[in-house]
Design an enzyme around this catalytic site. Sequence first.
Site, PDB file in Angstrom:
ATOM      1  CG  HIS A   1      61.057 -20.664   5.307  1.00  0.00           C
ATOM      2  ND1 HIS A   1      59.794 -20.840   5.815  1.00  0.00           N
ATOM      3  CD2 HIS A   1      61.783 -20.105   6.317  1.00  0.00           C
ATOM      4  CE1 HIS A   1      59.743 -20.404   7.058  1.00  0.00           C
ATOM      5  NE2 HIS A   1      60.942 -19.954   7.397  1.00  0.00           N
TER       6      HIS A   1
ATOM      7  CG  ASP B   1      64.834 -19.512   9.452  1.00  0.00           C
ATOM      8  OD1 ASP B   1      64.144 -19.198   8.475  1.00  0.00           O
ATOM      9  OD2 ASP B   1      64.409 -19.512  10.630  1.00  0.00           O
TER      10      ASP B   1
ATOM     11  CG  HIS C   1      65.942 -15.212   9.665  1.00  0.00           C
ATOM     12  ND1 HIS C   1      65.239 -14.153   9.145  1.00  0.00           N
ATOM     13  CD2 HIS C   1      65.054 -15.918  10.427  1.00  0.00           C
ATOM     14  CE1 HIS C   1      63.976 -14.213   9.558  1.00  0.00           C
ATOM     15  NE2 HIS C   1      63.845 -15.261  10.345  1.00  0.00           N
TER      16      HIS C   1
ATOM     17  CD  GLU D   1      61.761 -21.647  10.883  1.00  0.00           C
ATOM     18  OE1 GLU D   1      62.127 -21.446  12.060  1.00  0.00           O
ATOM     19  OE2 GLU D   1      61.591 -20.722  10.058  1.00  0.00           O
TER      20      GLU D   1
END
Length: 208
Positions: A52, A54, A58, A172
């Site tokens: 995913h 960020d 976030h 990530e």
Amino acid sequence: MTKWIDISQPLTKDIPIWPGDTGFICETAHHKSVTGSVNVGSLTMSLHTGTHIDAPYHFDDDGKRVSDLDISVYGGRAKVIRLPEGTKVISPEALANEKVEGAERLLLHTKAWPDRGGFPEWIPPVAPELAPWLQERGICLLGIDIPSVDSLDSKDLPAHHALAYYGVYILEGVVLDHVEPGEYELFAFPLALEGADGSPVRAVLRQI
């Protein structure tokens, strides 16, 4: 035919998630036997499940959300680097022997999450001073094969904030065990989620 290398974690019912986060559920909500024509699925998950990105929102209430991001950051020239065995902190020193200029996107194989059947107990954090080092070399995206750029117990998230300050975006949870170090094209586009703080991606590489 173009050969693509998938570097995404499969989204399954057993995928490890951040402790306390929303579990992953993908199921058939309406069956063809009932609708008479189609099966219709539903999906429940955290936006930070598996592989995913960020968005700055976030970790910063004033930061950009997914719908504000420049999509070009997530596609283009990239370099895969295998970090030295036993790296404890991802710092400029850990990358001192690597030529990264011109890569634009950097993917780091830390080997710190060998068993993706469970959530790791420890990961090597990114040192905040890596952020200006990356910016100076023209890197706009940092990808890692672990769940976070910060320590798992971090609350102030110094690496997240430093990377955002220096204009380096975060990818990530990539899977690089089967990828040789070298030059690639990366495609890891977030979904068009209005106002979201992150997004799952289907991350793939193409050899240059």
